[in-house]
Design a protein around this motif. Sequence first.
Motif, PDB file in Angstrom:
ATOM      1  N   LEU A 164      28.137  58.974  34.968  1.00 54.42           N
ATOM      2  CA  LEU A 164      28.450  59.104  33.556  1.00 54.42           C
ATOM      3  C   LEU A 164      29.853  58.585  33.262  1.00 54.42           C
ATOM      4  CD1 LEU A 164      27.393  60.102  30.851  1.00 54.42           C
ATOM      5  CD2 LEU A 164      28.358  62.334  31.386  1.00 54.42           C
ATOM      6  N   THR A 165      30.805  58.902  34.140  1.00 56.29           N
ATOM      7  CA  THR A 165      32.173  58.409  33.977  1.00 56.29           C
ATOM      8  C   THR A 165      32.207  56.893  34.054  1.00 56.29           C
ATOM      9  OG1 THR A 165      33.056  60.438  34.949  1.00 56.29           O
ATOM     10  CG2 THR A 165      34.511  58.528  34.903  1.00 56.29           C
ATOM     11  N   LYS A 166      31.504  56.327  35.040  1.00 54.14           N
ATOM     12  CA  LYS A 166      31.474  54.876  35.202  1.00 54.14           C
ATOM     13  C   LYS A 166      30.863  54.197  33.984  1.00 54.14           C
ATOM     14  CE  LYS A 166      28.664  53.127  38.246  1.00 54.14           C
ATOM     15  NZ  LYS A 166      28.012  52.655  39.476  1.00 54.14           N
ATOM     16  N   TYR A 167      29.754  54.714  33.486  1.00 59.32           N
ATOM     17  CA  TYR A 167      29.092  54.131  32.327  1.00 59.32           C
ATOM     18  C   TYR A 167      29.963  54.251  31.073  1.00 59.32           C
ATOM     19  CZ  TYR A 167      24.879  54.222  35.250  1.00 59.32           C
ATOM     20  OH  TYR A 167      23.974  54.044  36.258  1.00 59.32           O
ATOM     21  N   THR A 168      30.651  55.376  30.938  1.00 62.19           N
ATOM     22  CA  THR A 168      31.536  55.566  29.788  1.00 62.19           C
ATOM     23  C   THR A 168      32.667  54.551  29.803  1.00 62.19           C
ATOM     24  OG1 THR A 168      31.014  57.933  29.746  1.00 62.19           O
ATOM     25  CG2 THR A 168      33.004  57.224  28.584  1.00 62.19           C
ATOM     26  N   ILE A 169      33.262  54.316  30.959  1.00 62.19           N
ATOM     27  CA  ILE A 169      34.337  53.335  31.079  1.00 62.19           C
ATOM     28  C   ILE A 169      33.820  51.941  30.747  1.00 62.19           C
ATOM     29  CG2 ILE A 169      35.878  52.207  32.730  1.00 62.19           C
ATOM     30  CD1 ILE A 169      36.214  54.992  34.047  1.00 62.19           C
ATOM     31  N   ILE A 170      32.635  51.607  31.228  1.00 54.11           N
ATOM     32  CA  ILE A 170      32.047  50.294  30.933  1.00 54.11           C
ATOM     33  C   ILE A 170      31.841  50.127  29.435  1.00 54.11           C
ATOM     34  CG2 ILE A 170      29.949  48.903  31.175  1.00 54.11           C
ATOM     35  CD1 ILE A 170      29.769  49.989  34.075  1.00 54.11           C
ATOM     36  N   VAL A 171      31.330  51.139  28.768  1.00 55.18           N
ATOM     37  CA  VAL A 171      31.097  51.058  27.326  1.00 55.18           C
ATOM     38  C   VAL A 171      32.418  50.902  26.578  1.00 55.18           C
ATOM     39  CG1 VAL A 171      30.334  52.373  25.300  1.00 55.18           C
ATOM     40  CG2 VAL A 171      28.903  52.290  27.345  1.00 55.18           C
ATOM     41  N   MET A 186      35.300  49.703  27.697  1.00 55.31           N
ATOM     42  CA  MET A 186      35.867  48.377  27.965  1.00 55.31           C
ATOM     43  C   MET A 186      35.113  47.287  27.195  1.00 55.31           C
ATOM     44  SD  MET A 186      38.444  48.980  29.795  1.00 55.31           S
ATOM     45  CE  MET A 186      38.900  47.351  30.292  1.00 55.31           C
ATOM     46  N   THR A 187      33.798  47.414  27.094  1.00 54.33           N
ATOM     47  CA  THR A 187      33.011  46.443  26.335  1.00 54.33           C
ATOM     48  C   THR A 187      33.382  46.479  24.856  1.00 54.33           C
ATOM     49  OG1 THR A 187      31.185  46.667  27.906  1.00 54.33           O
ATOM     50  CG2 THR A 187      30.664  45.702  25.754  1.00 54.33           C
ATOM     51  N   VAL A 188      33.537  47.660  24.300  1.00 53.07           N
ATOM     52  CA  VAL A 188      33.919  47.797  22.895  1.00 53.07           C
ATOM     53  C   VAL A 188      35.303  47.189  22.664  1.00 53.07           C
ATOM     54  CG1 VAL A 188      34.556  49.465  21.101  1.00 53.07           C
ATOM     55  CG2 VAL A 188      32.453  49.788  22.419  1.00 53.07           C
ATOM     56  N   ILE A 189      36.243  47.439  23.578  1.00 48.87           N
ATOM     57  CA  ILE A 189      37.583  46.868  23.457  1.00 48.87           C
ATOM     58  C   ILE A 189      37.522  45.347  23.516  1.00 48.87           C
ATOM     59  CG2 ILE A 189      39.814  46.647  24.632  1.00 48.87           C
ATOM     60  CD1 ILE A 189      39.532  49.637  25.374  1.00 48.87           C
ATOM     61  N   PHE A 190      36.761  44.795  24.457  1.00 52.98           N
ATOM     62  CA  PHE A 190      36.637  43.347  24.591  1.00 52.98           C
ATOM     63  C   PHE A 190      36.044  42.724  23.329  1.00 52.98           C
ATOM     64  CE2 PHE A 190      33.945  39.689  25.640  1.00 52.98           C
ATOM     65  CZ  PHE A 190      34.920  38.816  26.098  1.00 52.98           C
ATOM     66  N   VAL A 191      34.969  43.294  22.816  1.00 55.00           N
ATOM     67  CA  VAL A 191      34.321  42.751  21.626  1.00 55.00           C
ATOM     68  C   VAL A 191      35.258  42.854  20.423  1.00 55.00           C
ATOM     69  CG1 VAL A 191      32.404  43.111  20.005  1.00 55.00           C
ATOM     70  CG2 VAL A 191      31.985  43.139  22.462  1.00 55.00           C
TER      71      VAL A 191
END
Length: 55
Positions: free
Chosen positions: A23-30, A32-37
């Motif tokens: 859950l922590t890993k998936y949250t970080i990925i989400v 980071m993706t939002v920040i990138f976009v």
Amino acid sequence: MISFLKDVSREMRKVSWPKGNELTKYTIIVIMTVIFVTIYFTIVDLGITQILELF
């Protein structure tokens, strides 16, 4: 209505919920993706604004 809620409850028990570290890993990925976009579209928007101001 009762039957529907029982079916929902039965199906929810079959769901494979992520563990804490997943859950922590998936949250970080989400995040980071939002920040990138956000950064990407901000740069594109600023670029289009600069192009339009030239005319």
